[in-house]
Structures are given as C-alpha cells and as structure tokens.
Design a protein around this motif. Structure first.
Motif: not given
Lengths: 352, 352
Positions: B96-113
C-alpha cells in the motif's frame, strides 16, 4: 520518535511521508484562499455552512479543505462546527512556519522532484526550474518571483536575528582588524563598523559578491572603514593575508562540503597567529532547543542538495569541531545565542 | 490528534506539514538509490562507514539521507550504527505504501503545485503536466511513463482486491440481468460473467470506454453474455433502460460531484422497480479500520481535485446515504468488505 510504534501506527506514519506533498499543497491552498484565516477569526468555532455562505468558494472546495485539515489536526470538527487547532494556528500565524512554507513552495517544491538526480550527480539538479546557473549563488539577484522574495525572507529569518547578540560576543575583545570571510552583501561588516567605530573590516568574497558589497558599503558611507579582497576560497593557492585580529565566518561554511571546509579552515590557519581569533557562526542542527528547529535545518540541508550547489549541508556541532581540529584550531569558547536565534558561535585559536 | 498539544509540539507538527514535500523526496531518493534496502538487509544494524564503503554513492549522499531518515523516524541511529525502524520497513516493503508513494511521485507531485488554482477554477489544473486533456479519463491510455504504470498500480491496488468478496455478496441473490453502470474496461462485468454462468451483464459507459471494454470482452470470448450501452450519465436526458435485476456502480460515484451523483442516482431510480437492487461499492473514508487508510483516501480526494476532474472526491458513508435518500432509495443492507479491502457495499431498494 523514541517510543515503540505498533505496526498500525508505523503504517500510518509511512503514509504521512507518502502523502506529505499532497497535504502540504492542500494546506497552502487553505491558507492562500483565506479559509484558515476565516476559521481562525471565529475563536469559538464556526458552522461549515457559514464558511460556504460567506466565502467566494465552492462547497466542494470548503469541504475538501476541511476534511484534509481535520486529518492533519490543523482544524477540529465537532458535528457541523469547525475550529482552528494549535497546529493550524502555527501554520497560519507563526513567522518561522510561514517563512518555511513559502520557501518550500516557491523555491524548493518543483526542484525537489530532482532529489534523486541531485544525489547521483552531486549537482543541484532542481535549480533548472528557477534558472540556468551552476549554483543558486550566481542567480540570487535574478530569481523569478515569488522565489526571490521567499528566498530572501528565509535567509533573513535564519540569519539577521543572530546579529545583535553576535556583535556583543565578538566585540567583547577589541578587534582593530577584522576579516569578514564570505562577507556576501556586506551586512555583517556594516553592522560591525556601526557597532565599533574603531574596527576596520575587510570583506573576503568572490568578485561578483564584492561588487554588490561595495555598493552597499558606499551607500552607508563606510568606504574608509570597510575594504575588499576578491578571493576564491576554494582555490588553495589564493591565500588569506596575515594581520587580522579576528577572522569571522558567518553561515559561510555550511555552503561547502567537508573537504572544502577543510581547505578554507587551513587557509585561515596559515593566516593566523596566536593572537588571532577565528569566529564561526553556524546553526548546528543537533544543537537546537526545539524539534521544529532541527526539522527545519535538516530540510535546509536538502535545499542545498537540490537547489543551491548539490554538496553542502547543515552540520552537527561535533562535525565542525572535528574539522577545526584537523585544520589546526581548537575551540576555546562555545556561545549559544539567546532568544530566537538558531545559531552557535565557536571562538577558536590555533593549536600550539 | 485528540490529545492537547503543547505549543512546542504544535510548532513541530506545523513544520512537518511545511517540509512534507522535501522529506518525501528525500525518502523516495533513499528508497530508489537502494540505501534503505541496504540498511534493511542488515537486521541488527550496520556501520554508516560500511554503507559508504559498499555503495556507489558519496559520503555526502549517505550522510544526508540518514540524517533525514532519522528525523522522520525511518531509521534509528546509535553512535555509528544505523538500523531500519518499523516506519522504514513499511515505507520500503508495504505494498500500500509503495503504491501510494509512486502514485504521489509519478502522477501527482508536480501537478499538486496547482492545488490552489484547481480549487479556484474547479478544474484539474495540475493535469497539464501529464497531457492536454479536460480530465484524466480521456488521457489514461496515453499517460507518459512512469505515470501510467503508477496510476494503474494505484487503481488496481484499491479496487481489484474488492472483487472476490463483492462477487459473493452480489450473487447471494440470483441476478439474470445486471447493469454495470460505469463499467469502464469491463473488468467487473467479466468477473460477474465468469462467476455466474447465467447472468447477463450490460456495461453502461461513455463511447470511448465502451470501445475498450468491448475489446476486452471479445478477448475473453464473452460477447454473448455481455452487452454494451453507450450513455453519458451526466446528461439526464439519456435514460437508463428498465429491466435490470441489479444495477451495480463500483467506485463510480466518487468520480462525480454531489450534484452529479444525484443526477445519476435519479436516473437509476427511474429505471428501477421494487424488484431491482442497486449496489454501490465505494471506499468511504470515514468507514475504515485503520488511520493509514483514511489518510490515503482523503489524499485521493485531492488527487481528483488536481489531476482527475477537479470536482470529485471520496465521500463519507453518511453523505452517500443522504444522496441515496434524496434520490428515492433506501439502504437495506451495508456490507463492509473483509480482508485487505477498503470498500463498503451498500445494497439499496427504491423507497415506497
């Protein structure tokens, strides 16, 4: 994090790391859209329906921000009433937290995506989002807004509040000839010249910084009391000249790697006699009164990695003492600064 | 966050929010560079000097990563020995943590700005970093890597594990004619047709999704048991046809705003008789066994804001019950799924 966590607690803590960027941006949005301020202005709490009615934001926005803030403990919700918590209060009103948040969002957020690359290359791989410079020092005066404002506010917050106490400590002794090594814009040198009318200061820095400092010194009409020496301290062939009563390095060494620090300290050593005092002012991350300060300083190390120069950091007090020892200095006095400062001053002499 | 915090603790918590993105990226770097795995492989702890010696990374990198991880409680340091903590273990090994972390980093991180902008406009303002689509649903099959892999792993993790239990619940009753409303790629419909050889399923979705589902159904050789209905459920003029024993909506309604959900539920209502069962499968964020799950689901709401469509979210159980009530349904049974599932199934009938 001393106590033993259960698996459930540890998994929760891991999620706090995993979604840190998402909740950060949610709280920035909550602050910047005025929702946190609105809630804070109702000390006894406020109906969620009132926020939706009074603010020019959708029910969706208000609901999601409050749900996020509740998860983080930034607000407390009881039925249909929401009120700000102590954490929310600090996030909204505390100057250190405001400065840290804006520095993170405006200077570091996008560049931090390049953290792994920065470590691999030992270059500030995130800096490209702000401009095309080898290190941020070449770009400081040209940073795009709001990065520029947030960078200088951060710098100001963590350095200028050290000056008044630091002046008292340094000028306990009479210094006629002080070298401000890494003098940057000249702020400290100007403060010294104004504090002690008999001291003469020589700013040592790269030509580009000396040019800026010179202008600031002229504006203060202190050109007869402050001199300049253009020097690249990473080039060990460029020697610091003898003759200083005091050599001062204020938040300068944390801009360098351990090897570079050793080069600089050895340079200071060859210019020193038994009468010379070396002063080092640094925020050592393990020598802080509060966990919030340690947390900020270790994060600042990571800023150096991704945005500044890729190889410098905040140090532990003992790391610096070991480097001083290797370079031939001994620490004769350690002054923790009082009040809101995060700094320690090390007073050093050459070893005999 | 029920206990009363001191000002010092609250200021510390505020810094955890303020530097969340920085520490997130540091832990991603520590994981992706293999440092956390190396430490984890030495169960009794390992000398920091050994890590520096054995890994192809600088002393600076190792030192900074360990200092950051210590601040977060991801590792524990005693003198010169470092060992992984429970939090570190979950960050490294938990799916769960691995999947959440990659989702955050690869899908959401830049867009979250673009979170503040997304709330202002109620559009997914961060989506532009991945591609030029009005919502992410038009772009899913065209996402750049690694966003695509991380998106589908996240989706898979939070939905497919619900299927085995959900099939048992839905097929406690004999359903000859089941509508899979928001059938997407056809996964659920295929699972139903394989589970019960007598059921006929009709996938209801937008033309673009139906095209994908059709292909998947053909590959499974189930075209005689699964039909298709192209329908835009946000257009209330496009009616769901009567005749279903069961209408199934699996993780579908959380893609919409409350107003839109009401439109869809009213459409289902006009197609229902007293014999029709409406099933709704959703992860309700307030109906979870563990705080880590609630934390993930509220963050997932924020993903909808910045990247997906700008106006959908995860809901509270009671929010959904109120919407069902307004649309003319009553909940006759509530099934929490067992095991690793985060979902609840609501079994509903029209009110009389």
């Amino acid at each position: 994090m001393k106590k033993e966590l259960s698996a459930i607690e540890a998994k929760f803590e891991a999620q706090k790391i995993a979604f840190g960027p998402m909740y950060f941006q949610a709280m920035v949005a909550m602050r910047d859209l005025g929702v946190l301020e609105y809630i804070s202005s109702h000390r006894k709490g406020v109906e969620i329906a009132s926020i939706i009615r009074d603010m020019d934001l959708s029910e969706y926005t208000i609901t999601l921000l409050i749900e996020s803030a509740e998860v983080l403990g930034v607000v407390e919700v009881e039925g249909t009433i929401v009120r700000i918590s102590k954490i929310g209060f600090f996030f909204l009103k505390d100057e250190m937290t405001r400065v840290n948040t804006n520095f993170m969002n405006d200077v570091c957020y996008l560049g931090a995506k390049e953290m792994t690359e920065s470590f691999k290359t030992e270059k500030p791989a995130g800096l490209k989002v702000l401009g095309d410079w080898p290190t941020i020092y070449q770009g400081l005066s040209k940073l795009p807004e709001p990065a520029k404002k947030s960078w200088f506010e951060f710098d100001h917050y963590y350095s200028d509040n050290a000056f008044p106490e630091a002046l008292k400590i340094v000028f306990k002794k009479k210094h006629r000839n002080l070298y401000d090594v890494g003098g940057n814009t000249g702020k400290w040198s100007i403060a010294c010249a104004e504090f002690d009318p008999q001291v003469h200061v020589t700013i040592h820095d790269l030509p580009v910084q000396v040019a800026v400092a010179k202008q600031n010194v002229q504006e203060k009409d202190l050109s007869d009391r402050i001199s300049f020496r253009e020097i690249d301290l990473l080039d060990s062939a460029q020697k610091i000249a003898p003759g200083a009563d005091a050599i001062w390095m204020s938040q300068f060494l944390d801009c360098f790697s351990k090897e570079q620090i050793l080069t600089i300290l050895r340079n200071a050593h060859q210019a020193s006699t038994a009468d010379t005092t070396l002063y080092i002012l640094e925020p050592f991350f393990d020598n802080q009164n509060f966990p919030a300060a340690q947390y900020s300083l270790v994060a600042t190390s990571l800023y150096f990695t991704i945005m500044a120069n890729g190889n410098s950091k905040m140090y532990r007090l003992n790391d610096m003492k070991e480097l001083l020892d290797t370079a031939g200095f001994e620490v004769v006095e350690t002054y923790p600064l009082i009040g809101d400062s995060y700094h320690t001053i090390l007073e050093c002499k050459i070893k005999h």
